[in-house]
Motif scaffolding. Sequence first.
Motif, PDB file in Angstrom:
ATOM      1  N   ASP A  61       3.042   4.693  -7.268  1.00 38.91           N
ATOM      2  CA  ASP A  61       2.529   4.371  -8.537  1.00 38.91           C
ATOM      3  C   ASP A  61       3.453   4.912  -9.605  1.00 38.91           C
ATOM      4  OD1 ASP A  61       0.518   2.919  -7.669  1.00 38.91           O
ATOM      5  OD2 ASP A  61      -1.027   4.661  -7.323  1.00 38.91           O
TER       6      ASP A  61
ATOM      7  N   LYS B 115       3.585   1.767  -1.655  1.00 41.45           N
ATOM      8  CA  LYS B 115       4.522   1.790  -3.015  1.00 41.45           C
ATOM      9  C   LYS B 115       4.124   3.020  -3.564  1.00 41.45           C
ATOM     10  CE  LYS B 115       2.065  -0.925  -6.008  1.00 41.45           C
ATOM     11  NZ  LYS B 115       1.360  -0.090  -6.761  1.00 41.45           N
TER      12      LYS B 115
ATOM     13  N   TYR C  91       5.466  11.115  -7.734  1.00 40.78           N
ATOM     14  CA  TYR C  91       6.447  10.100  -6.837  1.00 40.78           C
ATOM     15  C   TYR C  91       6.408  10.751  -5.341  1.00 40.78           C
ATOM     16  CZ  TYR C  91       7.865   7.016 -10.781  1.00 40.78           C
ATOM     17  OH  TYR C  91       7.787   6.265 -11.789  1.00 40.78           O
TER      18      TYR C  91
ATOM     19  N   ASN D 276       0.962  -1.308   0.115  1.00 43.05           N
ATOM     20  CA  ASN D 276       0.042   0.066   0.060  1.00 43.05           C
ATOM     21  C   ASN D 276       0.794   1.266  -0.074  1.00 43.05           C
ATOM     22  OD1 ASN D 276      -2.416  -1.306  -0.197  1.00 43.05           O
ATOM     23  ND2 ASN D 276      -2.489  -1.830   2.084  1.00 43.05           N
TER      24      ASN D 276
END
Length: 237
Positions: free
Chosen positions: A55, A53, A63, A51
């Motif tokens: 995308d 991380k 980021y 959860n």
Amino acid sequence: MAIKRVTYDTLKFLVAEIKERYAEKGDIGALGGLDKVAVENLTEDLKSLINGKADAATTLAGYGIKDGMTATEVAAAISTAIAGTDHLSRVMVDSTGDIDTVADDAEKKIYMVKNASGEAGNLYSEYMVINGKLEKVGDWKVDLSSYAKTTEVTAAIANALKTYAKTADVTKAINEAVAGLIQLDDLSVTVTGAGNVITGLAYDNKTGKFTATKGITALTAADLTEITQQEIKALFA
């Protein structure tokens, strides 16, 4: 039968290999009964890791990076740094009186002052403003001594071409070379003697004349007379 026994033994071997290489469904826990593993089936640690991380994104902000510079900001920073760097530029002036020693950028320039005593007007004196005072730092001139002049290049080309023949000279040499040779118009054939068979042929390499000689007469169809069967029979009568 032998065939059944071999087949059974082979099957037992394969089953033993499968048991040795693959774990049974009950031995791998609850995940062994699932066709697909979802996040809910994982431990809390793995859930938090997945959860948290980032995308896939095309920008730093995507980021979650908030202190990075954009391409526009980087370009602007580089331009500002270059503009604030001291660098020298060359300025042509007619005399030292035209140099403003108190200008803001006076110490960032090299002043080229033409020297009247220079060779062909190509000599200049270099000045710089150092600590508010005008200082001569050297002389400069264009050195063309190693370059050939137009007249020298023309003379060198003419000298190099002396060993080559001109078009007129080549034409003259060809005409002189073929002057003593037999031309196509000089070739001719003369026939002498009696008869209709050529028995000799001579060539004069000085004049280009061919002479054909007739020595004998060959029979023709007109010279032959047909002999009838009656005449042949009369010969044997």
